[in-house]
Enzyme design. Sequence first.
Site, PDB file in Angstrom:
ATOM      1  N   ARG A  58       0.812  -1.226   0.000  1.00  0.00           N
ATOM      2  CA  ARG A  58       0.000   0.000   0.000  1.00  0.00           C
ATOM      3  C   ARG A  58       0.839   1.267   0.000  1.00  0.00           C
ATOM      4  NH1 ARG A  58      -1.852   2.764   3.952  1.00  0.00           N
ATOM      5  NH2 ARG A  58      -1.615   1.101   5.468  1.00  0.00           N
ATOM      6  N   TYR A 101     -15.916   9.419 -19.491  1.00  0.00           N
ATOM      7  CA  TYR A 101     -16.263   8.040 -19.138  1.00  0.00           C
ATOM      8  C   TYR A 101     -17.405   8.028 -18.100  1.00  0.00           C
ATOM      9  CZ  TYR A 101     -15.747   3.381 -17.209  1.00  0.00           C
ATOM     10  OH  TYR A 101     -15.991   2.121 -16.762  1.00  0.00           O
ATOM     11  N   ASP A 138      -7.848  11.818 -19.078  1.00  0.00           N
ATOM     12  CA  ASP A 138      -8.032  10.367 -19.149  1.00  0.00           C
ATOM     13  C   ASP A 138      -7.564   9.971 -20.553  1.00  0.00           C
ATOM     14  OD1 ASP A 138      -8.990   7.788 -19.545  1.00  0.00           O
ATOM     15  OD2 ASP A 138     -10.811   8.108 -18.370  1.00  0.00           O
ATOM     16  N   LYS A 159      -7.742  -1.476 -20.149  1.00  0.00           N
ATOM     17  CA  LYS A 159      -8.005  -1.414 -21.583  1.00  0.00           C
ATOM     18  C   LYS A 159      -6.735  -1.725 -22.387  1.00  0.00           C
ATOM     19  CE  LYS A 159     -11.963  -0.395 -19.939  1.00  0.00           C
ATOM     20  NZ  LYS A 159     -12.420   0.957 -19.683  1.00  0.00           N
TER      21      LYS A 159
END
Length: 389
Positions: free
Chosen positions: A48, A102, A174, A199
């Site tokens: 993390r 999006y 993006d 993607k």
Amino acid sequence: MDSNKKGINTICTHEGSVEDILFKGATSPLYTSTSYAFEEVDAKRYPRYFNTPNQAALSKKLAALEHAEEAMIFGSGMAAISTALLTFLKAGDHVVFQQTIYGGTYNLAVTQLEKFGISYSFTTGWQIEDFEREIRENTKVIYIETPSNPLLTITDLEGVARLAKSKGILTMIDNTFASPINQNPIDFGIDVVMHSATKYMGGHSDICAGVVISSKANMKQVYQTAICFGGNLSDYTVWLLERSLKTMGIRVMEQNRNAQKMAHYLMDHKDVVAVHYPGLESHPDHALAKSQMNGFGGMLSFELGPEVGVSEFFKQLQLIKPSMSLAGLESTVSAPVTTSHALMSPEARAAQGINDSLVRFSLGVEDMKDLVADIEQAINKVKSMQVHA
Ligand SMILES: *Cc1c(COP(=O)(O)O)cnc(C)c1O
């Protein structure tokens, strides 16, 4: 070594791997530990903290791909986008979103930002004046997406960056649809680049991941937010994403070629009334796309004529899969009206030029003749069924 000078496929293949010091293997060893002995007093390694060996190495490849200083890898595109937005926005701030973004990001804006005291507005178009009109005194971020989904509109990267800089506003993009193979927004002055690595970066429809890429100073801030929200990607998937990125260049270039050929084929088809693809000279922003993209991408959309219904057409396809997802090796189609833009009112959709006959097409790497044959047989079947009905 200055990685920006290396070719894109060399970066994809070689940059940012974990060296196998023990066995000299060709691929990165996978380090799965969540606990590491303290090497130095304040250098704790922990998943993390985004600094395991595999995360640290892959971040270098991602930064090199976008001509940037640093990158961080997240558990999904939305984890990357939400962390980045909440890094650079605080109570009292305002953010300008491009009209077409999006769906998940749209939902984040309209359902979450108010809770944090952050206000937002959407542009009514994608020209520089459209962004300028929405800027307020407390605007801190301009958020864009180009090429946009599903109409593949092109936003002027340099123009938006110049406008924002003149007012001390941070720009975020993006860059998922383009991938780093086709577009490097940082070269045009955009500050923060995000990808859904689910993607083109993953490319095989088997990874969910996200990326934020920016300068060292910006990433220091993203890091502070990210370790609190905890959206890191599991090291197993980090390792798999590294493998995928090695072939991203050759995959995307083939997808570009397929999309360009498909766009021309559809243009000439008598049952297709419109084709939206920035690689077509008839696209209104073709010149702009040419000036800021290295390739026109593997996504296009088209409108079927009145004789071919979209859902009937989808039912007849055999090779091309109707699917929400995109950018995989397999070609997929979707109807924005019933998927990505289903929650919008018909009027709002119409205002954006999204109608019932619109098909979004994500080109895979199959042979063009097979894709064309599939479309041909599907359209013919739909039309013959109507004749017999
Ligand atoms: C899929 C997608 C996202 C969201 O990514 P997830 O990995 O699904 O969270 C964001 N932006 C664009 C353009 C996308 O296509």
